[in-house]
Design a protein around this motif. Structure first.
Motif, PDB file in Angstrom:
ATOM      1  N   THR A  49       0.859  -1.180   0.000  1.00 41.46           N
ATOM      2  CA  THR A  49       0.000   0.000   0.000  1.00 41.46           C
ATOM      3  C   THR A  49       0.894   1.227   0.000  1.00 41.46           C
ATOM      4  O   THR A  49       1.829   1.303   0.809  1.00 41.46           O
ATOM      5  CB  THR A  49      -0.895   0.008   1.263  1.00 41.46           C
ATOM      6  OG1 THR A  49      -1.693  -1.173   1.255  1.00 41.46           O
ATOM      7  CG2 THR A  49      -1.801   1.230   1.300  1.00 41.46           C
ATOM      8  N   VAL A  50       0.635   2.147  -0.904  1.00 42.94           N
ATOM      9  CA  VAL A  50       1.378   3.408  -0.894  1.00 42.94           C
ATOM     10  C   VAL A  50       0.425   4.531  -0.510  1.00 42.94           C
ATOM     11  O   VAL A  50      -0.763   4.496  -0.852  1.00 42.94           O
ATOM     12  CB  VAL A  50       2.090   3.706  -2.235  1.00 42.94           C
ATOM     13  CG1 VAL A  50       3.200   2.702  -2.483  1.00 42.94           C
ATOM     14  CG2 VAL A  50       1.106   3.710  -3.395  1.00 42.94           C
ATOM     15  N   ILE A  51       0.955   5.469   0.240  1.00 44.70           N
ATOM     16  CA  ILE A  51       0.138   6.549   0.809  1.00 44.70           C
ATOM     17  C   ILE A  51       0.837   7.860   0.469  1.00 44.70           C
ATOM     18  O   ILE A  51       2.033   8.012   0.730  1.00 44.70           O
ATOM     19  CB  ILE A  51       0.067   6.390   2.343  1.00 44.70           C
ATOM     20  CG1 ILE A  51      -0.477   5.000   2.712  1.00 44.70           C
ATOM     21  CG2 ILE A  51      -0.771   7.503   2.966  1.00 44.70           C
ATOM     22  CD1 ILE A  51      -0.120   4.545   4.109  1.00 44.70           C
ATOM     23  N   GLU A  52       0.103   8.775  -0.152  1.00 50.13           N
ATOM     24  CA  GLU A  52       0.704  10.062  -0.524  1.00 50.13           C
ATOM     25  C   GLU A  52      -0.109  11.200   0.098  1.00 50.13           C
ATOM     26  O   GLU A  52      -1.340  11.220  -0.018  1.00 50.13           O
ATOM     27  CB  GLU A  52       0.726  10.202  -2.054  1.00 50.13           C
ATOM     28  CG  GLU A  52       1.443  11.461  -2.522  1.00 50.13           C
ATOM     29  CD  GLU A  52       1.479  11.587  -4.050  1.00 50.13           C
ATOM     30  OE1 GLU A  52       1.527  10.580  -4.770  1.00 50.13           O
ATOM     31  OE2 GLU A  52       1.427  12.749  -4.505  1.00 50.13           O
ATOM     32  N   LYS A  53       0.579  12.124   0.730  1.00 53.73           N
ATOM     33  CA  LYS A  53      -0.115  13.283   1.293  1.00 53.73           C
ATOM     34  C   LYS A  53      -0.746  14.073   0.151  1.00 53.73           C
ATOM     35  O   LYS A  53      -0.159  14.221  -0.918  1.00 53.73           O
ATOM     36  CB  LYS A  53       0.858  14.170   2.062  1.00 53.73           C
ATOM     37  CG  LYS A  53       1.328  13.547   3.355  1.00 53.73           C
ATOM     38  CD  LYS A  53       1.988  14.580   4.272  1.00 53.73           C
ATOM     39  CE  LYS A  53       2.311  13.981   5.627  1.00 53.73           C
ATOM     40  NZ  LYS A  53       3.450  13.017   5.572  1.00 53.73           N
ATOM     41  N   VAL A  54      -1.956  14.559   0.394  1.00 51.70           N
ATOM     42  CA  VAL A  54      -2.670  15.300  -0.636  1.00 51.70           C
ATOM     43  C   VAL A  54      -2.325  16.786  -0.500  1.00 51.70           C
ATOM     44  O   VAL A  54      -2.596  17.399   0.527  1.00 51.70           O
ATOM     45  CB  VAL A  54      -4.197  15.090  -0.500  1.00 51.70           C
ATOM     46  CG1 VAL A  54      -4.953  15.972  -1.467  1.00 51.70           C
ATOM     47  CG2 VAL A  54      -4.542  13.623  -0.735  1.00 51.70           C
ATOM     48  N   CYS A  55      -1.688  17.327  -1.509  1.00 53.27           N
ATOM     49  CA  CYS A  55      -1.354  18.748  -1.554  1.00 53.27           C
ATOM     50  C   CYS A  55      -0.797  19.265  -0.233  1.00 53.27           C
ATOM     51  O   CYS A  55      -1.399  20.158   0.389  1.00 53.27           O
ATOM     52  CB  CYS A  55      -2.566  19.555  -1.980  1.00 53.27           C
ATOM     53  SG  CYS A  55      -3.239  18.963  -3.516  1.00 53.27           S
ATOM     54  N   PRO A  56       0.316  18.690   0.222  1.00 56.72           N
ATOM     55  CA  PRO A  56       0.860  19.076   1.528  1.00 56.72           C
ATOM     56  C   PRO A  56       1.162  20.575   1.616  1.00 56.72           C
ATOM     57  O   PRO A  56       1.077  21.164   2.692  1.00 56.72           O
ATOM     58  CB  PRO A  56       2.136  18.238   1.656  1.00 56.72           C
ATOM     59  CG  PRO A  56       2.412  17.714   0.297  1.00 56.72           C
ATOM     60  CD  PRO A  56       1.125  17.687  -0.448  1.00 56.72           C
ATOM     61  N   GLU A  57       1.445  21.215   0.456  1.00 55.91           N
ATOM     62  CA  GLU A  57       1.783  22.642   0.468  1.00 55.91           C
ATOM     63  C   GLU A  57       0.595  23.504   0.893  1.00 55.91           C
ATOM     64  O   GLU A  57       0.754  24.644   1.280  1.00 55.91           O
ATOM     65  CB  GLU A  57       2.333  23.087  -0.900  1.00 55.91           C
ATOM     66  CG  GLU A  57       1.354  23.054  -2.064  1.00 55.91           C
ATOM     67  CD  GLU A  57       1.064  21.650  -2.615  1.00 55.91           C
ATOM     68  OE1 GLU A  57       1.677  20.658  -2.151  1.00 55.91           O
ATOM     69  OE2 GLU A  57       0.203  21.552  -3.518  1.00 55.91           O
ATOM     70  N   THR A  58      -0.631  22.938   0.849  1.00 55.99           N
ATOM     71  CA  THR A  58      -1.803  23.697   1.264  1.00 55.99           C
ATOM     72  C   THR A  58      -2.097  23.467   2.746  1.00 55.99           C
ATOM     73  O   THR A  58      -3.053  24.023   3.286  1.00 55.99           O
ATOM     74  CB  THR A  58      -3.053  23.258   0.486  1.00 55.99           C
ATOM     75  OG1 THR A  58      -3.335  21.897   0.836  1.00 55.99           O
ATOM     76  CG2 THR A  58      -2.870  23.360  -1.003  1.00 55.99           C
TER      77      THR A  58
END
Ligand SMILES: *[C@@H]1O[C@H](CO)[C@@H](O)[C@H](O)[C@H]1NC(C)=O
Ligand SMILES: *[C@@H]1O[C@H](CO)[C@@H](O)[C@H](O)[C@H]1NC(C)=O
Ligand SMILES: *[C@@H]1O[C@H](CO)[C@@H](O)[C@H](O)[C@H]1NC(C)=O
Ligand SMILES: *[C@@H]1O[C@H](CO)[C@@H](O)[C@H](O)[C@H]1NC(C)=O
Length: 166
Positions: free
Chosen positions: A111-120
């Motif tokens: 399972t891969v997990i990516e932060k959604v738009c961390p810059e926001t």
């Protein structure tokens, strides 16, 4: 322990990817209209080594690319790795906006997990799973397994709040 060589930087670039989101965006995320939501990803060189004698040699490694959000990073877990969220089996990639879980029991696979738009400053993450088919060979006192497919394509299939770190 065999050192994992990971050359980042566009090695996988140019491969077609899907723009279609395979999950629903909750309405409370409307503020993120400008956000590039993670849609799909590619995994290359998935490798896992397990040692029957010295468990500290166990390792998992692969190369992760999300060409839409332009994250190209290496991911690995070994005896010196620290969980990204304590008390979980989530491991950070070199780019800490990406984490992974690899299990051979329960929910089997990667399972891969990516932060959604961390810059926001968003507190959401997208995740997706695949189950690499492994070719394994005995190597020293352990077993080295390499994904049959040198390139695995996957879609992010869920979007959830980032769990609190305990
Ligand atoms: C995969 O591994 C091979 C052999 O070690 C290497 O030549 C190649 O650059 C790697 N690919 C990626 C995307 O890391
Ligand atoms: C390493 O892998 C072996 C073989 O799968 C397993 O029995 C052992 O528990 C693992 N050790 C650690 C520390 O993860
Ligand atoms: C072990 O994994 C960490 C990432 O968790 C990495 O920085 C380190 O280089 C790895 N060690 C070896 C010997 O590959
Ligand atoms: C990813 O999603 C797209 C669009 O929904 C679909 O066409 C494609 O087959 C999916 N790919 C995988 C690997 O599931």
């Amino acid at each position: 322990m065999m050192r994992f060589i990971c050359l980042a930087l566009g090695l996988l670039a140019g491969i077609a990817y899907s723009d279609t989101l395979n999950y629903a965006i909750p309405s409370r995320l409307e503020v993120l209209d400008d956000c590039e939501y993670p849609a799909s990803y590619e995994i290359a060189n998935f490798t896992r080594y397990t040692d029957d004698v010295d468990g500290s040699q166990n390792s998992t490694s692969f190369h992760f690319l999300d060409s839409k959000t332009e994250i190209d990073t290496c991911c690995q877990q070994n005896s010196t790795s620290k969980n990204s969220i304590e008390g979980t089996n989530r491991w950070p990639c070199d780019n800490p906006d990406v984490e992974f879980i690899y299990q051979t029991t329960n929910i089997v696979g990667l399972t891969v997990i990516e932060k959604v738009c961390p810059e926001t400053g968003s507190s959401f993450e997208a995740s997706g799973s695949s189950n690499p088919v492994l070719n394994c060979a005995v190597s020293g006192s352990g077993t080295r397994c390499i994904a049959q497919q040198s390139l695995i394509q996957g879609n992010f299939s869920s979007l959830e709040p980032i769990p609190p770190s305990s």
